[in-house]
Design an enzyme around this catalytic site. Structure first.
Site, PDB file in Angstrom:
ATOM      1  N   LYS A   1       1.109  -1.350  -0.254  1.00  0.00           N
ATOM      2  CA  LYS A   1       0.260  -0.478   0.475  1.00  0.00           C
ATOM      3  C   LYS A   1       1.086   1.363   0.647  1.00  0.00           C
ATOM      4  O   LYS A   1       1.925   1.048   1.208  1.00  0.00           O
ATOM      5  CB  LYS A   1      -1.111   0.218   1.522  1.00  0.00           C
TER       6      LYS A   1
ATOM      7  N   ARG B   1     -25.442  -2.992   7.945  1.00  0.00           N
ATOM      8  CA  ARG B   1     -25.710  -4.398   7.587  1.00  0.00           C
ATOM      9  C   ARG B   1     -25.641  -4.822   8.515  1.00  0.00           C
ATOM     10  O   ARG B   1     -25.497  -6.958   8.370  1.00  0.00           O
ATOM     11  CB  ARG B   1     -23.954  -4.379   6.741  1.00  0.00           C
TER      12      ARG B   1
ATOM     13  N   GLU C   1     -19.880  -6.221  10.824  1.00  0.00           N
ATOM     14  CA  GLU C   1     -20.631  -5.803  11.782  1.00  0.00           C
ATOM     15  C   GLU C   1     -21.665  -6.706  11.924  1.00  0.00           C
ATOM     16  O   GLU C   1     -21.595  -6.245  13.262  1.00  0.00           O
ATOM     17  CB  GLU C   1     -21.517  -4.459  10.755  1.00  0.00           C
TER      18      GLU C   1
END
Lengths: 190, 721
Positions: free
Chosen positions: B362, B476, B448
């Site tokens: 990244k 969610r 979640e």
């Protein structure tokens, strides 16, 4: 099931003599490779190679092998300040510069936990390949990784191609296989 | 030559000098001067050096990157992926470099997601080179790494409008371009969508490719496994690219350093990467195969497969068990490798689902991002040469920070308080809580649903769990809230950040619906603070409610500047009681949450017109302050409820109560002010509020309209700036 780690189990119908004994596969993953030269640094490595001394990094920095990172840092800073060409006595610039470079190399290896671990392991085995092998800890590992990865996925790709041949043959009734057969038939008709 | 060994700051001068013929002085004196910026391993130096070919702008002293945009001759010729088809691999590498610098310079002007985009530059180039978008479908999970993709697919000239009003969206969006085949923003959806597209293609009898790019963080969500499981079963041809950069949580660092990856999956992936295959074993297995030969083909094939299973390590068998063919790991920054693998897989006819495990870094290619703990995941405008971000200064802090401080104060007093979040330690402020109470903060990864039920389990044991999940991500976990928490009346506290409109992230992250879906639950206490002091009190109130679930919502943004309670410790409020802020007559504005501030502003707007409005902060949506509402209905002509939420929320509950209480049969007029029945596009918060009709001017105009003073209403609307 053959999935039993790295040992090999004889399959029914095969001759167990065909399998080589285990220990040969368990040799150290890292053997002494010839020094790999990275472009751009050839000259400096030639320079260092000339004056190779068998001093360990720890001795170089003047600390014990159990030195912690702050100790290593401090030792390095002290020596760097001492040997830096700008502050070294004019008649000993060459010598001090070389020391400076080596001290730096020592610090680089010892301050990175990964490389320190590798270095410590090699030291314990009596393989001190300090300066010429500096690159080893970094690039060689990466290159080795790279070539192993490449070999692995190349074999995976060839396996994929091989599987492809027999994939949608009669027995495979997955939804995808059925749709593919349908599509093939339709395109043949056209 | 000796210069290259120098790893001091100002590597740049080393590089610049190294390319010239030998200098006599090995070190420039300025190298040791200045602050000790830390050690740059030599590898970085070589990376910067690797830029051969192409014209580059010069690097200034002290900076590690260009200060002005370097020329991008190759990228200038590419408007769409089709323009890339005739390039050689060498040119593709140059293209990748130019693309990278383009991304950096664009994001430096607009802000946005940087690190993730930098990590997938080579992958994007390889994908568009090998595949033929838009006929071939390429899906980007979450979408925040799609900046290079957007540049290559006809939107380069609009990159300066990224995340701004009427500009490009920060995530993929179908309405924006035909090359964005699926809208993302929440994670872990691309394998499911990709499978749907693959199956649709099969049903229609077509032959295009479907590629879903998903990160290792998104792989921690259950939906990815649901999709892979189904994909393995259906056996439809598709390619899943697992973009593994070992960054599983956001931000990728907490306050004290990089976050180690969360969850068991990350270590499995690491094992995959670092596993040293025993190639010799495979050779032997091959040898065995040859020896067996002849009629034992099938057995030999099995040997091959088992041997491969052993060599690939235990991790890949997870994907294999799910039915995906595993290939990898592959260096995600090596275009040669990527192109050859993708070409091979593309030309293989019947692959079924294939998973290519690509390892990337990244922030790759921008030294500041590579070194930063958070890898420059999300940035505001910055200076490319020095990496310094232009963070605005504010007198007050964000609601997120206030929430974290409030929770810490509560947790100091009560050792049963624990905090849970789903891979959003920075976004929810719980990194602060983690630092103070490392054993009481739980990051469950992007999960979640699990977070909510996990909290329910904790509540069963008598602990006091605070679940900090964004309002939009709470969607969610809705069934878990209803079934596992509310139905059993377990005292789980939900802290919903990013409620209401959220600005640049747009509708994918907008928290419009939480009042609606929380307040309809029978056992839930629903409240919202109107300023930061109220937030502290509500955290205390939630901590005190121990017999039923509770929730509170707060917006993105900074506090308004009221005095905080001493020691950051709030005082629990009386449940079901609102407060009157301004006593007036004729018209009452009943606000909920941050909308109260807009109501106050509207009231001051109207004061100059001779109207003195009553402004009330409802505080609680459930239970409503019945006596207060009755009082307001009886003593005013007009009652306007204001909230930054959709229909079905606070206003609807008030209307329901008014109707049942017979108050609508009298003379009072009730009007709701809510978010309109459409999605509000990304933009600046002010623009979004104006688009939604929730600015103080809009509220004031509504008041005039209800009072029959249409002319004044028009006046207010046209005089706002």
């Amino acid at each position: 099931m053959m999935r039993c780690g790295y040992g090999l189990v004889a399959l029914p119908g095969t001759d167990a003599r065909l399998f080589s004994p285990e220990p040969s596969f368990l040799r150290l993953p890292r053997t002494v490779h010839p020094v790999r030269i990275k472009f751009g640094s050839f000259k400096i490595r030639a320079k260092i190679g000339e004056a190779r001394k068998e001093v360990s990094f720890y001795d170089m920095l003047g600390i014990s092998e159990k030195g912690t990172l702050p100790e290593i840092k401090q030792a390095y800073k002290q020596l760097a300040r001492k040997y830096h060409p700008d502050v070294s006595p004019p008649d000993r610039v060459e010598e001090y510069t070389e020391r400076f470079i080596r001290v730096q190399e020592a610090y680089e290896t010892l301050s990175d936990p990964r490389r320190k671990a590798l270095y410590d392991k090699d030291l314990a085995l009596g393989l001190h390949l300090a300066f010429s092998a500096r690159r080893r800890y970094q690039f060689d590992e990466d290159l080795e990784d790279q070539s192993e990865w490449r070999n692995r996925w190349q074999s995976q790709l060839s396996e994929l191609k091989r599987r492809n041949m027999s994939r949608d043959a009669g027995g495979n009734m997955s939804w995808g296989a059925r749709m593919r057969r349908q599509r093939e038939e339709l395109s043949k008709q056209v | 030559m000796a210069l290259c060994a120098c790893s001091f700051p100002a590597i740049v001068s080393c590089c610049a000098a190294a390319s010239e013929p030998q200098k006599s002085t090995p070190f420039a004196s300025h190298l040791l001067g200045g602050s000790d910026l830390g050690f740059h391993p030599l590898l970085k130096l070589n990376q910067v050096k690797k830029r051969s070919g192409g014209v580059y702008a010069s690097l200034s002293e002290g900076a590690e990157y260009y200060s002005s945009r370097p020329p991008t001759p190759l990228l200038d010729t590419i408007n769409y992926p089709i323009h890339m088809k005739n390039l050689s691999v060498k040119e593709l590498k140059q293209l990748a470099d130019e693309l990278r610098s383009d991304v950096i310079f664009n994001v430096s002007k607009t802000g946005g997601h940087l690190g993730s985009s930098l990590g997938v530059v080579e992958l994007t180039v390889a994908l568009h080179y090998v595949f033929n978008a838009p006929r071939d479908k390429i899906l980007w999970d979450v979408g925040h790494q799609s900046y290079p993709h957007k540049i290559l697919t006809g939107r380069r000239d609009k990159m300066h409008t990224m995340r701004q009003t009427n500009g490009l969206a920060g995530f993929t969006k179908r309405a924006e371009s035909e090359y964005d085949c699926f809208g993302t923003g929440h994670s872990s959806t691309t394998i499911s969508a990709g499978l749907g597209m693959a199956v649709g293609r099969d049903l229609k009898g077509e032959r295009n490719n479907v590629v879903a790019v998903i990160g290792d963080g998104a792989m921690t969500a259950g939906q990815a496994y649901e999709a892979m499981n189904n994909a393995g079963y259906l056996d439809s041809d598709m390619i899943v690219i697992l973009n593994d950069n070992k960054q599983v949580s956001l931000p990728t660092a907490n306050l004290d350093g990089p976050i180690p990856p969360v969850g068991a999956l990350s270590s499995a992936l690491s094992r995959l990467q670092s596993n040293r295959p025993l190639r010799e074993l495979r050779e032997v297995a091959k040898g065995v195969t040859k020896q067996i030969g002849g009629p034992m083909h099938e057995l030999a094939a099995k040997v091959d497969e088992y041997a491969r299973g052993m060599i690939s390590g235990s991790g890949s068998t997870l994907f294999e068990e799910l039915g995906l063919y595993y290939i990898g790991p592959v260096d995600g920054h090596n275009i040669d490798d990527l192109v050859s693998i993708l070409k091979e897989v593309k030309t293989t006819k019947t692959t079924g689902p294939v998973l290519i495990h690509v390892v990337t870094e990244k922030g790759r290619g921008y030294p500041y991002a590579e070194r930063a703990d958070d890898k420059y995941h999300g940035v505001v405008k910055f200076d490319p040469a020095t990496g310094k971000q232009f963070k605005g200064s504010s007198v007050t802090q964000s609601y997120t920070t206030y929430f974290a401080e409030a929770l810490i104060a509560e947790a100091e007093a009560d050792k049963n308080i624990v905090a849970i979040h789903a891979a959003m330690g920075g976004g929810t402020g719980l990194n602060l809580f983690l630092r103070r109470f490392p054993e009481r903060c739980f990051d469950v990864g992007i999960a979640e649903q699990h977070a909510v039920t996990f909290a329910a389990g904790l509540a069963c044991e008598g602990l006091k769990p605070f679940c900090a999940i964004y309002s939009s991500f709470m969607q969610r976990a809705y069934d878990q809230v209803v079934h596992d928490v509310d139905l059993q009346k377990l005292p789980v506290r939900f802290a919903m950040d990013r409620a209401g409109l959220v600005g640049a992230d747009g509708p994918t992250h907008c928290g419009a619906f939480d009042v609606t879906f929380m307040a309809c639950l029978p056992n839930m206490v629903v409240m919202a603070p109107s300023d930061e002091a109220e937030l502290f009190h509500m955290v205390a109130t939630a901590a005190a409610i121990d017999d039923r679930p509770s929730c509170f919502r707060y917006p993105r943004g900074n506090g308004i500047g009221v005095q905080l309670p001493p020691g950051n410790k709030g005082v629990p409020l009386e449940i079901g009681k609102g407060r009157v802020l301004i006593e007036g007559e004729r018209v009452a504005l009943l606000g909920y949450g941050s909308a109260v501030q807009s109501c106050l502003a509207a009231a001051s707007l109207l004061e100059s017109h001779g109207l003195k409005l009553t402004v009330v902060d409802a505080r609680f949506c459930k239970p409503l302050d019945h006596s207060l509402i009755r009082e307001l209905a009886k003593s005013h002509e007009v009652l306007i409820t204001v909230e930054e939420g959709s229909i079905g929320g606070f206003g609807s509950h008030v209307a329901q109560f008014l109707a049942l209480d017979g108050l609508l049969d009298g003379k009072v007029k009730w009007r709701p002010v809510v978010l309109p029945d459409r999605y509000i596009d990304h933009g600046s918060p002010a623009d979004q509020l104006a688009e939604a009709g929730l600015t103080p001017s809009h509220i004031a105009a509504t008041v005039f309209n209800v009072l029959g003073q249409k002319r004044e209403a028009l006046g207010i609307m046209s005089s706002r700036n």
